[in-house]
Design an enzyme around this catalytic site. Structure first.
Site, mmCIF file in Angstrom:
data_model
loop_
_atom_site.group_PDB
_atom_site.id
_atom_site.type_symbol
_atom_site.label_atom_id
_atom_site.label_comp_id
_atom_site.label_asym_id
_atom_site.label_seq_id
_atom_site.Cartn_x
_atom_site.Cartn_y
_atom_site.Cartn_z
ATOM 1 C CB SER A 213 22.090 -0.042 -28.168
ATOM 2 O OG SER A 213 22.354 1.194 -28.816
ATOM 3 C CE1 TYR B 218 23.720 2.090 -23.610
ATOM 4 C CE2 TYR B 218 24.108 2.321 -25.962
ATOM 5 C CZ TYR B 218 23.247 2.106 -24.913
ATOM 6 O OH TYR B 218 21.896 1.907 -25.158
#
Length: 232
Positions: free
Chosen positions: A129, A141
């Site tokens: 990501s 995350y």
């Protein structure tokens, strides 16, 4: 010149194949003549011929090991993912553990089992990501996605003698069901500067290139698909 891949070698294991980016990658590969074994808790609604589904909860190491039994693919794509947001002062340890186990621990287990079985010239792609570079409210995350980059670079060096490449494809906000997950309602993603979200098929096409005969000289890299979001 890049070497051709015999059709019999064009077999990929794709995690998270039931929806979103994982499903787009599986569908793209199937259209290109690959065989795909999809690992996810639920089966995708429909896939072209050549698809095999193996039900697996990647948070369960025993279930994952059972799903990998007998598989010796040319390529591994770890696309299964989950996003949970939380700012300092309100972090959820359980959410952080789940994110780490799905993104990082599962990647360790998958590659540790499958890389030794891969033929020379095989491929590993991890879905990262853009948040790996840091994102407010997404530290748990981001930490897991950043870890994938270090893992990929380490494995790339280890696997060089067998010409197995390892790369990370890191999109910005992508138009998937995860984007509309109610669990992230309090922290909406930013629209990339190009004025739209990334399409899953755009990510899938890049993964397909890395798995194909012209991707064999790219290894140990993180490639952003960010719609200009990383330009500052």
């Amino acid at each position: 010149m890049p070497s051709d891949q015999p059709p019999g070698l064009r077999h990929a294991v794709v995690t998270g194949a039931s929806s979103g980016i994982g499903a787009a990658i599986a569908a793209w590969l199937l259209r290109e003549g690959w065989r795909v074994t999809g690992l996810s808790r639920g089966a995708p609604p429909a896939m072209p011929a050549g698809y095999e589904h193996r039900a697996a909860d990647l948070l369960d190491p025993a279930a994952t090991a059972a799903a990998l039994d007998g598989l010796a693919p040319f390529a591994l794509v770890h696309a299964a993912g989950l996003m949970r947001a939380g700012a300092l002062g309100g972090l959820d340890p359980a959410a952080g553990e789940t994110l780490w186990r799905l993104h990082v621990d599962a990647a360790f287990q998958l590659a540790d089992a499958l890389a030794p079985r891969m033929p020379e010239g095989g491929r590993i792609v991890l879905l990262g990501s853009r948040a790996a570079g840091g994102a407010p409210g997404r530290s748990q995350y981001a930490a897991g996605k950043a870890a994938l980059v270090a893992m990929a670079r380490s494995w790339a060096v280890e696997l060089l003698p067998r010409r197995i490449t390892v790369n990370v494809v890191s999109p910005a906000a992508t138009d998937t069901p995860m984007l509309r997950d109610p669990a992230r309602a309090g922290m909406q993603p930013k629209l990339p500067p190009i004025g739209r979200y990334i399409a899953p098929e755009e990510v899938a096409a890049l993964v397909g290139f890395l798995l194909g005969p012209h991707g064999g000289a790219i290894t140990g890299q993180q490639i952003l698909v960010c719609g200009g979001a990383s330009l500052g």
